[in-house]
Design a protein around this motif. Structure first.
Motif, mmCIF file in Angstrom:
data_model
loop_
_atom_site.group_PDB
_atom_site.id
_atom_site.type_symbol
_atom_site.label_atom_id
_atom_site.label_comp_id
_atom_site.label_asym_id
_atom_site.label_seq_id
_atom_site.Cartn_x
_atom_site.Cartn_y
_atom_site.Cartn_z
ATOM 1 N N ARG A 167 -8.712 -1.368 -2.247
ATOM 2 C CA ARG A 167 -9.582 -0.345 -1.655
ATOM 3 C C ARG A 167 -8.747 0.774 -1.023
ATOM 4 N N ALA A 168 -7.670 0.390 -0.343
ATOM 5 C CA ALA A 168 -6.838 1.379 0.357
ATOM 6 C C ALA A 168 -6.143 2.329 -0.611
ATOM 7 N N VAL A 169 -5.595 1.796 -1.706
ATOM 8 C CA VAL A 169 -4.857 2.670 -2.624
ATOM 9 C C VAL A 169 -5.800 3.510 -3.483
ATOM 10 N N ARG A 170 -7.026 3.037 -3.680
ATOM 11 C CA ARG A 170 -7.994 3.805 -4.470
ATOM 12 C C ARG A 170 -8.652 4.901 -3.642
ATOM 13 N N HIS A 171 -8.974 4.584 -2.395
ATOM 14 C CA HIS A 171 -9.814 5.489 -1.603
ATOM 15 C C HIS A 171 -9.112 6.094 -0.388
ATOM 16 N N GLY A 172 -7.848 5.769 -0.184
ATOM 17 C CA GLY A 172 -7.116 6.345 0.935
ATOM 18 C C GLY A 172 -6.908 5.351 2.063
ATOM 19 N N THR A 212 -14.151 -2.754 -5.790
ATOM 20 C CA THR A 212 -13.186 -2.025 -4.973
ATOM 21 C C THR A 212 -12.225 -1.181 -5.803
ATOM 22 N N GLY A 213 -12.305 -1.297 -7.142
ATOM 23 C CA GLY A 213 -11.509 -0.410 -7.971
ATOM 24 C C GLY A 213 -10.505 -1.064 -8.883
ATOM 25 N N ALA A 214 -10.521 -2.395 -8.985
ATOM 26 C CA ALA A 214 -9.614 -3.065 -9.923
ATOM 27 C C ALA A 214 -10.052 -2.779 -11.356
ATOM 28 N N VAL A 228 0.847 -1.202 0.000
ATOM 29 C CA VAL A 228 0.000 0.000 0.000
ATOM 30 C C VAL A 228 0.877 1.243 0.000
ATOM 31 N N GLU A 229 1.873 1.282 0.877
ATOM 32 C CA GLU A 229 2.781 2.427 0.956
ATOM 33 C C GLU A 229 3.524 2.632 -0.359
ATOM 34 N N ARG A 230 4.028 1.546 -0.921
ATOM 35 C CA ARG A 230 4.814 1.661 -2.148
ATOM 36 C C ARG A 230 3.966 2.115 -3.330
ATOM 37 N N ILE A 231 2.775 1.553 -3.457
ATOM 38 C CA ILE A 231 1.914 1.901 -4.593
ATOM 39 C C ILE A 231 1.587 3.388 -4.578
ATOM 40 N N ILE A 232 1.222 3.904 -3.401
ATOM 41 C CA ILE A 232 0.847 5.311 -3.302
ATOM 42 C C ILE A 232 2.059 6.221 -3.425
ATOM 43 N N ALA A 233 3.156 5.838 -2.794
ATOM 44 C CA ALA A 233 4.340 6.700 -2.798
ATOM 45 C C ALA A 233 5.097 6.664 -4.118
ATOM 46 N N GLU A 234 5.199 5.480 -4.744
ATOM 47 C CA GLU A 234 6.046 5.321 -5.920
ATOM 48 C C GLU A 234 5.271 5.356 -7.240
ATOM 49 N N GLN A 235 3.955 5.175 -7.201
ATOM 50 C CA GLN A 235 3.096 5.295 -8.383
ATOM 51 C C GLN A 235 3.614 4.507 -9.583
ATOM 52 N N PRO A 236 3.718 3.168 -9.471
ATOM 53 C CA PRO A 236 4.134 2.370 -10.634
ATOM 54 C C PRO A 236 3.132 2.532 -11.775
ATOM 55 N N MET A 237 3.564 2.233 -12.987
ATOM 56 C CA MET A 237 2.654 2.443 -14.121
ATOM 57 C C MET A 237 1.531 1.404 -14.152
ATOM 58 N N LEU A 238 1.725 0.273 -13.435
ATOM 59 C CA LEU A 238 0.692 -0.752 -13.351
ATOM 60 C C LEU A 238 0.979 -1.626 -12.142
ATOM 61 N N VAL A 239 -0.085 -2.139 -11.510
ATOM 62 C CA VAL A 239 0.057 -3.044 -10.367
ATOM 63 C C VAL A 239 -0.608 -4.369 -10.693
ATOM 64 N N GLU A 280 -0.803 9.628 2.865
ATOM 65 C CA GLU A 280 -1.434 10.674 2.067
ATOM 66 C C GLU A 280 -1.418 10.301 0.590
ATOM 67 N N GLY A 281 -2.524 10.517 -0.076
ATOM 68 C CA GLY A 281 -2.602 10.297 -1.507
ATOM 69 C C GLY A 281 -3.358 9.027 -1.874
ATOM 70 N N SER A 282 -3.386 8.745 -3.170
ATOM 71 C CA SER A 282 -4.069 7.564 -3.687
ATOM 72 C C SER A 282 -3.403 7.157 -4.998
ATOM 73 N N TYR A 283 -3.909 6.084 -5.606
ATOM 74 C CA TYR A 283 -3.334 5.562 -6.852
ATOM 75 C C TYR A 283 -4.431 5.456 -7.903
ATOM 76 N N ASN A 284 -4.211 6.071 -9.055
ATOM 77 C CA ASN A 284 -5.199 6.052 -10.123
ATOM 78 C C ASN A 284 -4.769 5.205 -11.320
ATOM 79 N N GLY A 285 -3.592 4.572 -11.216
ATOM 80 C CA GLY A 285 -3.116 3.749 -12.314
ATOM 81 C C GLY A 285 -3.867 2.429 -12.401
#
Length: 246
Positions: free
Chosen positions: A68-73, A103-105, A41-52, A78-83
């Motif tokens: 759910r956590a990376v999409r909605h907080g 959940t946002g997949a 969760v921390e890495r996805i939000i902080a590093e914003q890979p192009m795909l998970v 702080e932040g979220s992931y839209n990739g």
């Protein structure tokens, strides 16, 4: 700052994660692996890979919770992931697919994953937002180009995996795009759920009537098509769905 031109694989199965990573790297993608769900969760939000690529079954924090956590907080982050997020599961039913989509997949594959199907899904997800040629015009009601379908302000471009409605981009998941393309390529023709399921099976999806109904509902919402009085994708009770052209 670290670039995000890489794919993060989240899976506690080290052997499988390494196989997926090796295959993707053989096909030109940079990858990194994370086995810990909470850290993912921390890495996805902080590093914003192009795909998970996210496994559902993880011991410390399951994939649905991560999604759910990376999409909605997530508390404390702080932040979220839209990739794009591609979920994997070993369970042979539709429950996790429906839950994952809710959940946002963006897409879903059941294990065992066929490598070339995985590659096709990855490529499709990563080309969802390319810029088409600036000279491209969306003017004809129905294009002679077999990769482009147009009806009354709605443009479906299979080559660029792009949907536009009255000039505005509409974001669909890969599976939603494929379903809309299938229906729109047969305007005025009823597509029954069994035929739709067969179509998705050929693409490597596990698809049930329930997931088809869910995808239609999501497509309608994104297109602004009121489900109680649908004008674009009509439900033909007891039969299936019908796409209305012009």
């Amino acid at each position: 700052m670290k670039d995000n031109n890489w794919i993060l694989i989240v899976d506690d199965d080290a052997d499988l994660a390494n196989l997926v990573a090796d295959f993707l790297e053989m096909n030109g993608y940079k990858t990194e692996i994370e086995h810990n769900g909470a850290k993912a969760v921390e890495r996805i939000i902080a590093e914003q890979p192009m795909l998970v690529i996210l496994d559902v079954m993880l011991p410390d924090m399951d994939g649905l919770s991560i999604c759910r956590a990376v999409r909605h907080g997530h508390p404390g982050i702080e932040g979220s992931y839209n990739g794009p997020i591609l979920m994997l599961t070993a369970l042979n039913n539709d429950i996790d697919e429906v839950a994952g989509l809710e959940t946002g997949a963006d897409d879903y594959l059941a294990k065992p994953v066929r490598s070339r199907v995985l590659l096709a899904r990855v490529r499709a997800l990563l080309r969802r937002k390319p810029e088409p040629p600036v000279t491209e015009k969306l003017s004809k009601l129905h294009s002679n180009n077999e990769s482009l379908i147009e009806f009354d302000g709605l443009s479906i471009d299979k080559k660029y995996q792009r949907i536009q409605q009255h000039g505005q981009d509409i974001e669909l998941t890969t599976a939603e795009f494929e379903l809309l393309w299938l229906l729109a390529s047969r305007p005025g023709e009823i597509c029954d759920r069994d035929s739709i399921s067969d179509y998705f099976s050929d693409l490597g999806y596990e698809s049930s009537h329930r997931t088809i109904d869910l995808r239609v509902s999501r497509i309608r919402r994104k297109l602004g098509d009121d489900p109680s009085h649908a004008t674009r994708i009509k439900t033909i009770h007891g039969k299936g769905y019908l796409f209305v052209g012009d």
